[in-house]
Design a protein around this motif. Sequence first.
Motif, PDB file in Angstrom:
ATOM      1  N   HIS A  20     -10.986  30.137  45.199  1.00 26.06           N
ATOM      2  CA  HIS A  20     -11.754  28.958  44.794  1.00 26.06           C
ATOM      3  C   HIS A  20     -11.436  28.575  43.362  1.00 26.06           C
ATOM      4  O   HIS A  20     -10.926  29.387  42.597  1.00 26.06           O
ATOM      5  CB  HIS A  20     -13.267  29.160  44.992  1.00 26.06           C
ATOM      6  N   VAL A  63     -13.404  26.623  40.126  1.00 24.05           N
ATOM      7  CA  VAL A  63     -14.715  26.158  39.675  1.00 24.05           C
ATOM      8  C   VAL A  63     -14.549  25.074  38.626  1.00 24.05           C
ATOM      9  O   VAL A  63     -13.708  25.197  37.731  1.00 24.05           O
ATOM     10  CB  VAL A  63     -15.511  27.336  39.079  1.00 24.05           C
ATOM     11  N   HIS A  85     -12.932  28.419  36.139  1.00 24.81           N
ATOM     12  CA  HIS A  85     -12.250  29.645  36.550  1.00 24.81           C
ATOM     13  C   HIS A  85     -11.583  29.495  37.903  1.00 24.81           C
ATOM     14  O   HIS A  85     -11.961  28.665  38.714  1.00 24.81           O
ATOM     15  CB  HIS A  85     -13.164  30.879  36.473  1.00 24.81           C
ATOM     16  N   ALA A  88     -10.377  31.786  41.158  1.00 25.18           N
ATOM     17  CA  ALA A  88     -10.555  33.083  41.798  1.00 25.18           C
ATOM     18  C   ALA A  88      -9.325  33.373  42.652  1.00 25.18           C
ATOM     19  O   ALA A  88      -8.948  32.584  43.515  1.00 25.18           O
ATOM     20  CB  ALA A  88     -11.813  33.096  42.651  1.00 25.18           C
ATOM     21  N   PHE A 117     -14.015  39.676  36.443  1.00 25.31           N
ATOM     22  CA  PHE A 117     -13.688  38.455  35.704  1.00 25.31           C
ATOM     23  C   PHE A 117     -12.914  38.797  34.438  1.00 25.31           C
ATOM     24  O   PHE A 117     -13.253  39.763  33.743  1.00 25.31           O
ATOM     25  CB  PHE A 117     -14.977  37.713  35.339  1.00 25.31           C
ATOM     26  N   GLU A 139     -10.884  35.108  37.997  1.00 26.39           N
ATOM     27  CA  GLU A 139     -11.663  36.081  38.760  1.00 26.39           C
ATOM     28  C   GLU A 139     -10.695  36.709  39.760  1.00 26.39           C
ATOM     29  O   GLU A 139      -9.841  36.018  40.314  1.00 26.39           O
ATOM     30  CB  GLU A 139     -12.783  35.324  39.503  1.00 26.39           C
TER      31      GLU A 139
HETATM   32 FE    FE Z   1     -16.024  32.494  41.229  1.00 29.17          FE
END
Ligand code: FE
Length: 406
Positions: A210, A212, A293, A295, A361, A374
């Motif tokens: 993902h 963000v 961020h 992931a 993280f 992440e």
């Molecule tokens: Fe996340």
Amino acid sequence: TAQPTDVLTESLTADERLADLSADQLRQLVGLVDYDAAGDVFPVTGWDAVHWVVGNATQTAKHYQAAFGMRLEAYAGPETGQREHVSYVLRSGSCRFVVSGGVAPTSPLLEHHRRHGDGVSDISLEVPDVDACIRHARSVGAVVLTEPHDLGDEHGTVRTATIAAYGDTVHTLVDRSRYTGPYLPGYVARTSTYRPREGSPRRIFQALDHVVGNVELGQMDQWVRFYNEVMGFTNMAEFIGDDIATDYSALMSKVVANGNHRVKFPLNEPAVASRRSQIDEFLEFYDGPGAQHLALATNDILTAVDQMRAEGVEFLDTPGTYYTDPRLRARIGNVRVPIEELQSRGILVDRDEDGYLLQIFTKPLGDRPTVFFELIERHGSLGFGKGNFKALFEAIEREQERRGNL
Ligand code: FE
Ligand code: TYF
């Protein structure tokens, strides 16, 4: 004419083929769900690339090879006729980064970098029908920055178009189904001269899970609506509402995803809390909304963390009390490794009704306190680590305080 092996590879999705994973493994790795594609107004089949604008693409590309185990695949720059900037295309599994930096003083990338520092300029998505997506996006009021057009060379044709998202971030839509070149027309194949150290794993991560976005106070719902209406994304159950926000997170968050959850976009806005939100700090130093961020999905987070640490990547600390808390022990049950293995590395664990996940993280990667990474290893859980939010946000705020920005 298709050879038998081509027939075999054609039945795989691009993700499965590039990540070298079976459908089941990919499903687990990034938490895919079933969905009915009929009636999807904006079908998205995956991530195409994350585009970075950085101060020194040549060195950043080496860092992603050395510390993130990515492989260099393609290049464009003055030697290939792209006079204003250099771009390095890196890949790990099905996750592709395009890292660019200005060469000519007149390059518009330098203006992006002056304002935002190192950051994500374009989260580009793979779509089977660029024109249909743009027709729909325009009809609901999206800003079309580049109209659908073909890019071609001897390897075929790529169809692409670009729409605006939060801040200066954009989404380029890419259909590369009729293209066999190393990346895009204008790029030449280029492989890593960097050799991984003896005994280091072949791959640290296999896919992007993902990305963000941080947006301004009061704008989260309007960006959720943007993804709902423009891209037909639906809201996932996990969110941080007012209640949690004022208690400890200092942010609010909602998550939108495409039909099968291959593409997931959590969106944060600062909360009005007693202290300065980590989102405010991002917005100040990024000078506006942007990607906060990324992931990275891995099937071996222990090795990933060890390898990245050995190459100088810094992770947030997790206090020992996180692991000795009897409520954590009770909540998480059995995970695939002894808890000591997680504790010695600072890896967080969360469990929900579908399963569990391991996550950790990094600190911000560049000079500004903005974008970070992440690592996530999913075992059934389709969430984002809700049970870790308190410990995580406290760790982020300890860093924020060290920088004098709390
Ligand atoms: Fe996340
Ligand atoms: O993506 C997520 O939702 C988790 C948790 O500022 C998170 O990784 C949420 C907000 C944030 C940092 C991490």
